[in-house]
Structure formats: C-alpha cells, structure tokens
Design a protein around this motif. Structure first.
Motif, PDB file in Angstrom:
ATOM      1  N   UNK A   1      76.407  58.199   8.678  1.00 20.02           N
ATOM      2  CA  UNK A   1      76.665  56.843   9.161  1.00 20.02           C
ATOM      3  C   UNK A   1      77.873  56.809  10.106  1.00 20.02           C
ATOM      4  N   UNK A   2      77.811  55.882  11.059  1.00 20.63           N
ATOM      5  CA  UNK A   2      78.912  55.743  12.015  1.00 20.63           C
ATOM      6  C   UNK A   2      79.007  54.282  12.407  1.00 20.63           C
ATOM      7  N   UNK A   3      80.207  53.740  12.504  1.00 20.74           N
ATOM      8  CA  UNK A   3      80.363  52.322  12.858  1.00 20.74           C
ATOM      9  C   UNK A   3      81.630  52.124  13.675  1.00 20.74           C
ATOM     10  N   UNK A   4      81.692  50.971  14.317  1.00 17.70           N
ATOM     11  CA  UNK A   4      82.850  50.697  15.183  1.00 17.70           C
ATOM     12  C   UNK A   4      82.868  51.609  16.390  1.00 17.70           C
ATOM     13  N   UNK A   5      81.744  52.216  16.670  1.00 15.27           N
ATOM     14  CA  UNK A   5      81.669  53.221  17.739  1.00 15.27           C
ATOM     15  C   UNK A   5      81.134  52.578  19.024  1.00 15.27           C
ATOM     16  N   UNK A   6      81.125  53.332  20.113  1.00 12.17           N
ATOM     17  CA  UNK A   6      80.544  52.838  21.356  1.00 12.17           C
ATOM     18  C   UNK A   6      79.666  53.932  21.965  1.00 12.17           C
ATOM     19  N   UNK A   7      78.830  53.529  22.914  1.00  9.31           N
ATOM     20  CA  UNK A   7      77.915  54.500  23.520  1.00  9.31           C
ATOM     21  C   UNK A   7      77.983  54.417  25.034  1.00  9.31           C
ATOM     22  N   UNK A   8      77.666  55.532  25.666  1.00  2.65           N
ATOM     23  CA  UNK A   8      77.521  55.524  27.114  1.00  2.65           C
ATOM     24  C   UNK A   8      76.474  56.570  27.456  1.00  2.65           C
ATOM     25  N   UNK A   9      75.923  56.479  28.648  1.00  3.34           N
ATOM     26  CA  UNK A   9      74.885  57.446  28.997  1.00  3.34           C
ATOM     27  C   UNK A   9      75.245  58.192  30.273  1.00  3.34           C
ATOM     28  N   UNK A  10      74.988  59.492  30.234  1.00  4.01           N
ATOM     29  CA  UNK A  10      75.088  60.322  31.431  1.00  4.01           C
ATOM     30  C   UNK A  10      73.844  61.179  31.491  1.00  4.01           C
ATOM     31  N   UNK A  11      73.291  61.278  32.684  1.00  5.70           N
ATOM     32  CA  UNK A  11      72.261  62.298  32.898  1.00  5.70           C
ATOM     33  C   UNK A  11      71.130  62.264  31.884  1.00  5.70           C
ATOM     34  N   UNK A  12      70.731  61.060  31.505  1.00  4.58           N
ATOM     35  CA  UNK A  12      69.606  60.957  30.575  1.00  4.58           C
ATOM     36  C   UNK A  12      69.956  61.277  29.128  1.00  4.58           C
ATOM     37  N   UNK A  13      71.252  61.384  28.803  1.00  5.05           N
ATOM     38  CA  UNK A  13      71.667  61.625  27.423  1.00  5.05           C
ATOM     39  C   UNK A  13      72.503  60.441  26.948  1.00  5.05           C
ATOM     40  N   UNK A  14      72.436  60.160  25.644  1.00 11.98           N
ATOM     41  CA  UNK A  14      73.227  59.088  25.054  1.00 11.98           C
ATOM     42  C   UNK A  14      74.409  59.704  24.307  1.00 11.98           C
ATOM     43  N   UNK A  15      75.618  59.292  24.648  1.00 10.70           N
ATOM     44  CA  UNK A  15      76.817  59.796  23.976  1.00 10.70           C
ATOM     45  C   UNK A  15      77.372  58.689  23.089  1.00 10.70           C
ATOM     46  N   UNK A  16      77.594  58.998  21.824  1.00  8.02           N
ATOM     47  CA  UNK A  16      78.177  58.017  20.908  1.00  8.02           C
ATOM     48  C   UNK A  16      79.550  58.528  20.491  1.00  8.02           C
TER      49      UNK A  16
END
Lengths: 391, 166
Positions: free
Chosen positions: A241-256
C-alpha cells in the motif's frame, strides 16, 4: 481559338471522362461540357450535403475555419447547433487546432481562502481567457484529497473525501470540466473510493494508484480510466500500500513517488514504476520524499520538498538523476509553493496568504541569470492546485 | 512546359479560365500556377499563347468570385518585389478579404477547390474573425445555421454559458 485536342489532354481526360465519351470524336463543346460535369461532380463530393457545418463550404474547410477561432469564443460555437457542438468537443477539433498552431494554453488554479480548501473555486488565466475568469462550481460536495488529471483538453477531478463529512466520507465520484463547452459533467465512478492517491495520464488513460480507502485503510489497488469506454478497470496492484503519493509519466511509463508506504517506516524513497506495455510494476530507489508540489516541464520533473521551500529538485528520467536549483525568495520563511506551468515556464504560486508575494516564474531554458522572473499572474487567493490545459 | 517558358514566337503562355456564366479570364502561367489544381491540370495538358487552353470552372465559382481569386493570384505571382514590396502585399491581402459573408464563403470555397493555399488561409482566418466576439444568435444568423437543440438542451446550454448569448 482554343482546342482540347492537344495530345497531352488525353491522359487528363482519361481520368475524368465517361468511357462512352471516349468512343466519340469529341468536338470541343462536348469536351467543355464534360469537364463541367466532372467539375460539378467534384463539388458534390466536396460538399457534405446532409448537414454541412457551414452551408456553402465543404466540411473540411469549415472545420479549419472554426478551428481558427480564439479559445475564449469556442463555447459560443459549441452552443450554435448539434453539428458544431459535436465538432468542437471532438478530438479532431483539437488536432485541427494543433495543426493550425492555434492551441492556447490556459492555467487553471484551484484557489481557496485558506490552505484547508473549505471555500474554493477554479480560476483561469491565459491572456485571452477573461470571459472564463472563474469556473462554474464543481458538482457535488466540496472535497479534498482528490486526484486531478488533464485528458483530451478536459480537467478531470477524481474521487477524494468530502470536506464537511471528514475523511470517513470518501467518494468515488469523477467529474470532468470541458472548457470548450464551459461544462462540468459526471464520468463513470471509480471501482474503489479513495483519497490522497497518485494520479496521472499515460497514453490517453488516467491511472489512480493507492491512497486511503473508505475505512481509512491504506490501498495498494490501482485502477485505470479509459475515456473512450467511460470505464474504470482495476489493474495490477502495487506490491505494498502507498498513500499521500503523486504520479507523473515519462516515455509511456507511470512513476509513483513520495508519500508513505506500509513497507517502510516514515517516508518512502522508492519510486514505483508501472509499464502499461508489460502490465507490471518495478521499483527504483532514487525517489524524493515529502514532496509538497510537483510539475512536469519539458522532459523533467520539478519537485519541492516539505523540508526546503527554497529549493527546486529536478529529476531527469533519462539520466535517472536529480539536481537542485535554489529559489530566490526573500522575506517570510513561512512561504510555501504550488507549481503551475505556462509558456514553458514553471510558476510558483503561494499556498499561504502572502499579500506582498508576486508569482515567481522559472524558465529552465533561459540564460543563467535571467531564469527567474516575476509573472503577471496572481491568483485571487492561495493556490491549492494548478493544471495547464491546451485547447 | 514549365513556368515562364517563352515560346519560339516570344509570346507568353496563357490559359483561359471560363466560368459557368460564360465569362473568360485570360491569365498567364505564373498566375495560373498559384493554383495547385490548375498547375496539375496544365502540367498535363500544356497551353500556349496562340492556342491557350480553356479550363471550364464549376458553376459554384461565379465570374465575380473568380475575379477575386484571379486578382489574388496575379498579385501574388508578381510577389512582394513589385508595387511597394511585402508591406503593400500584406495590405492587399487584408483588403482582399473584406467581403460580405456570401462572397467570403464563395471565395473560400474557390480557394479550396482551386487549391490556392495562402488565399485559403486568408479567407479561413477571415471567417474565423467574423465568428470572434459574436453571440450564439449572431453566429446562427450570419451562417444561416438553425439550432437543432431541444428546448431543454438549449436551456441547459444557456445556463452554462449565459455570456455566449449576450
């Protein structure tokens, strides 16, 4: 004087003239008449006779005309008739505008009286966006901890908890705002109600990762929204589990990144990376912790950590490396920022009520020494959240 | 024959554009070549001064409309090098598209049909400029578009964008 009996014309005629006409030794007048017929035939092809967008123009030409209208006038076109409305809200409209170099950037800022988000509204800024200075209120009860995404020129507000009800009142409602129609509408509800989760768009799909659920439980579930089907689908979960996190995308990948994970004590430095192509998660150890605001600019991620509001942390996913830049802030040390993007520059909006503060802008491509400037845009209150939408 | 080729007798290549209402416009090749459609056609059929090719045009391109297109093509075939340079050319463009709605749409249509890209840019922009700052009712009236929203739909749209109707 003229004759169409030149040898070169034969090739041309063959393309257009009826076969029976070719049998004849065509006198000039007949050739002209045939060409006329051909030309008129082309007209009929060019015209969409059923329901032209603009009577008298072929639809492909009419579409270009509509795409050249300034963004602030698009809602007027959307209210003319069904044909116009369906065109201005289509992806094709955006494509035609893009090809004609007409896309205009607008910054949307969720502005509040205070950082708690009790009384808040969306403001728009983009030079010519005066008519839409303040958006109609978001539907549903006032919420916090929701996800924000931009998809097909629409602002999408995902889940969150109801401010009046507190964190025990968690929502799975999803709304979208389309600036082309100046309209809020409801989308399909999420499978899992959640707040304080990571949310971003990869390849035209919205990903919502982790967060906190309706019973206060920490979530590892991940779901993805497909706008063409208006449907959320649960996909491969995070390993923890993970919370309070954010995401962004580069090059077709999702980074959390950021937030907390039940796997680690304190803040998680891991980056969870999802590859939609391989439908799998893997992790990297090079994340940052306690990020209070982030934004993608160019091919880089800009973050600001809770510990130091006078330093930008910049992640280059190609290099897999971080570097930092100090923020030229003087005065109150209580200052805090929320990032926005406009014209290839990073905007630093204040998250506290600082009457003397003017919005700083950072241009990573400007020569050293002139990268920091003052922006003329200042939201009417504190900035809770900001996104930039082109249309 | 390529653009600007002189014939043995020294005459310049010409082509005759004939509208459905019977008018003929005799233009030189440089002018005709501003139109992608004519250029393609003429590269196949050729034309000459003593025996110019006649190209009939569809009935939707009237002599008045063709006159505008020819005026544009002649001026742009001459380019910015003549009559006051680029500035004068820009002013010419600006004035050329100061037309009433029907004429503007007809010239837009002709520019698309004859494939004169820069003229099409100009007229499309003029159509867009006409829409700018209009209310919904004005747009409907200007283009002769009838609203097909139900009363209910129209009411909702008006409540969302009241300023669009003012």
């Amino acid at each position: 004087m003229p004759t169409l009996a030149v040898p070169g014309l034969l090739g041309f005629r063959r393309q257009f003239v009826d076969p029976e006409m070719q049998q004849l030794n065509i006198p000039m007048q007949n050739s002209l008449a045939t060409l006329q017929k051909v030309a008129d035939g082309l007209i009929t092809q060019m015209q969409d006779l059923d329901c032209p967008i603009i009577p008298g123009l072929p639809d492909d030409v009419a579409k270009i005309c509509l795409a050249l209208v300034p963004r602030c006038d698009i809602p007027v076109m959307g209210a003319v008739c069904k044909t116009w409305r369906s065109f201005v809200q289509s992806k094709e409209f955006l494509t035609v505008r893009k090809d004609a170099k007409q896309l205009e950037e607008w910054v949307f800022v969720l502005t509040g009286d205070d950082a708690q988000g009790g009384e808040s509204h969306w403001e728009v800024w983009g030079g010519s966006g005066e008519k839409l200075k303040e958006l109609l209120p978001m539907p549903g009860p006032a919420k916090a901890g929701f996800g924000v995404a931009v998809l097909d020129a629409k602002l999408i507000i995902v889940a969150g908890y109801v401010v009046d009800g507190g964190t025990e009142c968690v929502s799975n409602d999803v709304y979208q705002y389309d600036s082309r129609l100046n309209r809020w509408s409801s989308l399909a509800k999420m499978s899992v109600a959640r707040h304080d989760f990571a949310c971003d768009v990869v390849n035209g799909l919205i990903y919502a990762v982790g967060g906190i659920g309706a019973d206060g439980e920490n979530l590892c579930s991940v779901e993805v929204y497909d706008p063409d089907k208006d449907r959320w689908t649960l996909i491969e979960s995070l390993r923890r589990p993970r919370w309070g996190c954010f995401a962004c995308s580069f090059d077709g990948l999702l980074y959390v990144m950021g937030g907390r994970s039940s796997f680690t004590i304190g803040n998680s430095r891991f980056v969870d990376v999802y590859s939609p192509q391989h439908r799998s998660w893997y992790d990297m150890k090079i994340g940052c912790v306690m990020v209070t605001t982030h934004a993608m600019l160019g091919k880089k991620l800009f973050c600001m950590g809770w510990r130091n509001q006078r330093r930008l942390s910049i992640f280059d996913p190609l290099e897999g490396s971080w570097h930092s830049v100090s923020v030229p802030v003087s005065g109150s040390c209580a200052i805090g920022f929320c990032f926005g993007i406009f014209g290839g520059k990073l905007l630093l909006f204040s998250v506290k009520d600082e009457p003397g503060y003017q919005t700083l802008s950072y241009d990573p491509d400007a020569p050293v020494g002139s990268q920091w400037q003052i922006s003329s845009f200042k939201p009417s209150g504190v900035c809770l959240c900001s996104v930039t939408i082109e249309a | 024959m390529s653009e600007g080729t002189k014939e043995p007798d020294g005459g310049e290549e010409k082509v005759v554009l004939k509208t459905h209402d019977g008018q003929e416009f005799t233009v030189d090749m440089a002018t005709a070549n501003q139109s992608g459609t004519l250029k393609n056609l003429l590269s196949e059929v050729g034309s000459s001064s003593n025996n110019p090719q006649v190209i009939p045009l569809p009935s939707s391109i009237t002599s008045r409309v063709l006159g505008k297109v020819v005026e544009y093509c002649q001026r742009h075939a001459a380019g910015g090098g003549r009559r006051g340079g680029m500035q004068a050319l820009e002013q010419f463009d600006e004035e050329l598209v100061e037309l009433d709605k029907d004429m503007l749409l007809d010239v837009t249509y002709a520019a698309a049909f004859l494939d004169v890209p820069r003229l099409l840019d100009l007229t499309s922009q003029a159509v867009a400029d006409a829409i700018k700052n209009m209310s919904v009712e004005e747009v409907r009236h200007y283009f002769g578009v009838v609203s097909d929203f139900t009363e209910e739909e129209e009411k909702v749209i008006r409540s969302e964008c009241p300023w669009a109707f003012e």
